[in-house]
Design a protein around this motif. Structure first.
Motif, short mmCIF file in Angstrom:
data_model
loop_
_atom_site.label_atom_id
_atom_site.label_comp_id
_atom_site.label_asym_id
_atom_site.label_seq_id
_atom_site.Cartn_x
_atom_site.Cartn_y
_atom_site.Cartn_z
N UNK A 286 -19.96 -14.22 131.83
CA UNK A 286 -20.32 -15.42 131.05
C UNK A 286 -19.75 -15.35 129.64
N UNK A 287 -18.45 -15.14 129.55
CA UNK A 287 -17.76 -15.06 128.27
C UNK A 287 -17.29 -16.46 127.88
N UNK A 288 -17.56 -16.86 126.64
CA UNK A 288 -17.19 -18.18 126.15
C UNK A 288 -16.20 -18.03 125.00
N UNK A 289 -15.11 -18.78 125.08
CA UNK A 289 -14.12 -18.83 124.01
C UNK A 289 -14.19 -20.23 123.39
N UNK A 290 -14.43 -20.29 122.09
CA UNK A 290 -14.54 -21.56 121.38
C UNK A 290 -13.41 -21.63 120.36
N UNK A 291 -12.49 -22.57 120.57
CA UNK A 291 -11.35 -22.75 119.68
C UNK A 291 -11.63 -23.87 118.70
N UNK A 292 -11.62 -23.55 117.41
CA UNK A 292 -11.82 -24.55 116.36
C UNK A 292 -10.48 -25.24 116.08
N UNK A 293 -10.43 -26.54 116.34
CA UNK A 293 -9.19 -27.30 116.19
C UNK A 293 -9.07 -27.86 114.78
N UNK A 294 -7.84 -27.99 114.26
CA UNK A 294 -7.68 -28.54 112.91
C UNK A 294 -7.88 -30.05 112.87
N UNK A 295 -7.69 -30.73 114.02
CA UNK A 295 -7.82 -32.19 114.07
C UNK A 295 -8.51 -32.57 115.37
N UNK A 307 -13.67 -27.72 127.97
CA UNK A 307 -14.52 -28.82 127.53
C UNK A 307 -14.21 -29.12 126.08
N UNK A 308 -13.93 -30.38 125.78
CA UNK A 308 -13.60 -30.80 124.42
C UNK A 308 -14.80 -31.48 123.79
N UNK A 309 -15.18 -31.01 122.63
CA UNK A 309 -16.24 -31.63 121.83
C UNK A 309 -15.57 -32.26 120.61
N UNK A 310 -15.44 -33.59 120.64
CA UNK A 310 -14.69 -34.28 119.58
C UNK A 310 -15.41 -34.26 118.24
N UNK A 311 -16.73 -34.38 118.25
CA UNK A 311 -17.46 -34.43 116.98
C UNK A 311 -17.36 -33.11 116.23
N UNK A 312 -17.33 -32.00 116.95
CA UNK A 312 -17.22 -30.70 116.31
C UNK A 312 -15.77 -30.20 116.26
N UNK A 313 -14.86 -30.93 116.89
CA UNK A 313 -13.45 -30.52 116.99
C UNK A 313 -13.35 -29.11 117.57
N UNK A 314 -13.99 -28.95 118.75
CA UNK A 314 -14.02 -27.66 119.42
C UNK A 314 -13.51 -27.79 120.85
#
Length: 394
Positions: A286-295, A307-314
């Motif tokens: 259960x390893x989770x990788x969360x990439x913080x996007x610049x835009x 899974x894309x979270x637009x409000x958090x840009x993740x």
């Protein structure tokens, strides 16, 4: 060594090299240490300074400033004022993963985008009409006492360790690492023992890599030679009785992570590579990788699915299990952005956070709990837990 020979320079096993770019798989796996110099096995040296009486004067316990790159900060320095109050505050205050220096928030940024209504940008589909009535009432919650009664009754007090490891990778270079451990005591419930106190002695072993130990003086006292005596009232919740930190150079790394970024014109490509430590007792699950996007991307191409979270840009990937033996894993993302590489002076910053947790009978640091006497079992050791703290790569 001969007179004409120089001592071999100690190299950082996680330092970046050209081999990483040529042969990623063999480099990532091959740079794990197969063994390490455990040094002296004398637990007295590792646990030196545990005596809480007599207390040192405040001027003799000032922090030491360390300016080594990656580990800068104030180390040590417990200021004892009132006996009971300051000791409790010191125990509760040992929660900084890196022991001073920079914090992960300085790299990620503290500003948050206001969340949108509804699903907050998660790419999910609604399967029914708005305001659809419920076909059945939700099940009633089971009382906490009933849940406890359903579990197997405890035979006696239980002890376990929770370790939190934090690490920061800059591309393939390990920049910082820190490990904090907390020893917990779970007493028999008050319904079973009433007002009777829980009291016994235990031993902490495998402490050659321990840097600092703090005890909860209201419950635990030290007997010397790695032995401790605990005495406390019964409680429903696990009680923290001892905290420790591990020396950075002796901290095992459960997962090595590398982030590669390419910005060509208005196209941004990111790849995350990861490989587990083959010496782990159990695989990471259960390893989770969360990439913080610049835009907030208008178009996005990922591999594998994410899974894309637009409000958090993740952008979030979930890996069910990472086998100990195998090739390094890869996570890829590509998106167009409204920023041309020629129009900006500084590079676009991309950060990846890794979250994992694993349970087992062995700790990551090698610290273990033993009874004070082999002839008597005063407590039972249950599964320990290792979890990620500030585990990032940028």
């Amino acid at each position: 060594l001969g007179k004409g020979e120089e001592k071999e320079e100690i190299k950082d096993p996680f330092a970046a090299s050209e081999v990483v770019n040529k042969d990623v798989g063999s480099s990532l796996v091959g740079e794990f240490r197969k063994d390490k110099d455990v040094g002296s096995s004398d637990v007295t040296k590792a646990l030196v300074g545990l005596e809480v009486t007599p207390l040192p004067p405040a001027e003799a316990a000032q922090p030491t400033r360390i300016a080594v790159e990656g580990f800068e900060g104030d180390y040590g320095g417990i200021e004892f004022g009132n006996d009971e109050e300051s000791l409790r505050e010191t125990f509760e205050g040992l929660d900084h993963a890196f022991g001073g220096g920079l914090d992960a928030s300085e790299f990620v940024g503290s500003t948050k985008v206001a969340k949108r209504d509804g699903l907050s940008g998660l790419e999910l589909l609604q399967t029914g009409p708005d305001g659809a009535p419920l076909t059945s009432a939700p099940p009633a919650k089971t009382p906490l006492e009933d849940l406890m009664a359903q579990k197997t009754e405890m035979k006696g007090p239980e002890m376990f360790i929770v370790e939190e490891i934090s690490a920061e990778f800059r591309e393939s270079l390990l920049a910082r690492v820190g490990l904090l451990g907390v020893v917990y005591l779970k007493t028999l419930p008050p319904k079973m023992v009433g007002d009777k106190e829980t009291e016994f002695s235990f031993k902490v072993d495998g402490t050659t890599s321990v840097k600092r130990v703090i005890i909860q003086s209201s419950r635990v006292s030290t007997l010397g030679n790695g032995m401790f005596h605990v005495r406390t009232q019964s409680s429903l919740e696990p009680l923290p009785v001892l905290k420790y930190s591990i020396m950075p150079q002796m901290t095992p790394i459960p997962l090595r992570v590398r982030l590669v970024k390419r910005h060509v014109g208005t196209l941004l490509s990111v790849m995350i590579q990861y490989v587990p430590n083959p010496d782990l007792a159990t695989p990471l699950t259960d390893v989770t990788f969360v990439l913080k996007l610049p835009v907030d991307p208008t178009l996005l191409n990922v591999s594998p699915k994410a899974v894309l979270n637009r409000s958090e840009k993740e952008l979030k990937w979930h890996v069910p299990e990472i086998p100990l033996k195998g090739t390094p894993g890869k996570l890829k993302a590509r998106m167009p952005i409204d920023i041309n590489e020629d129009d900006i002076e500084e590079e676009i910053e991309v950060v990846c956070h890794v979250k994992f947790s694993v349970k087992g009978m062995k700790t990551l640091s090698g610290v273990s709990l033993l009874p004070a006497s082999e002839a008597k079992t005063d407590f039972y050791v249950v599964d320990h837990k290792v979890e990620s703290g500030n585990y990032i790569c940028n």
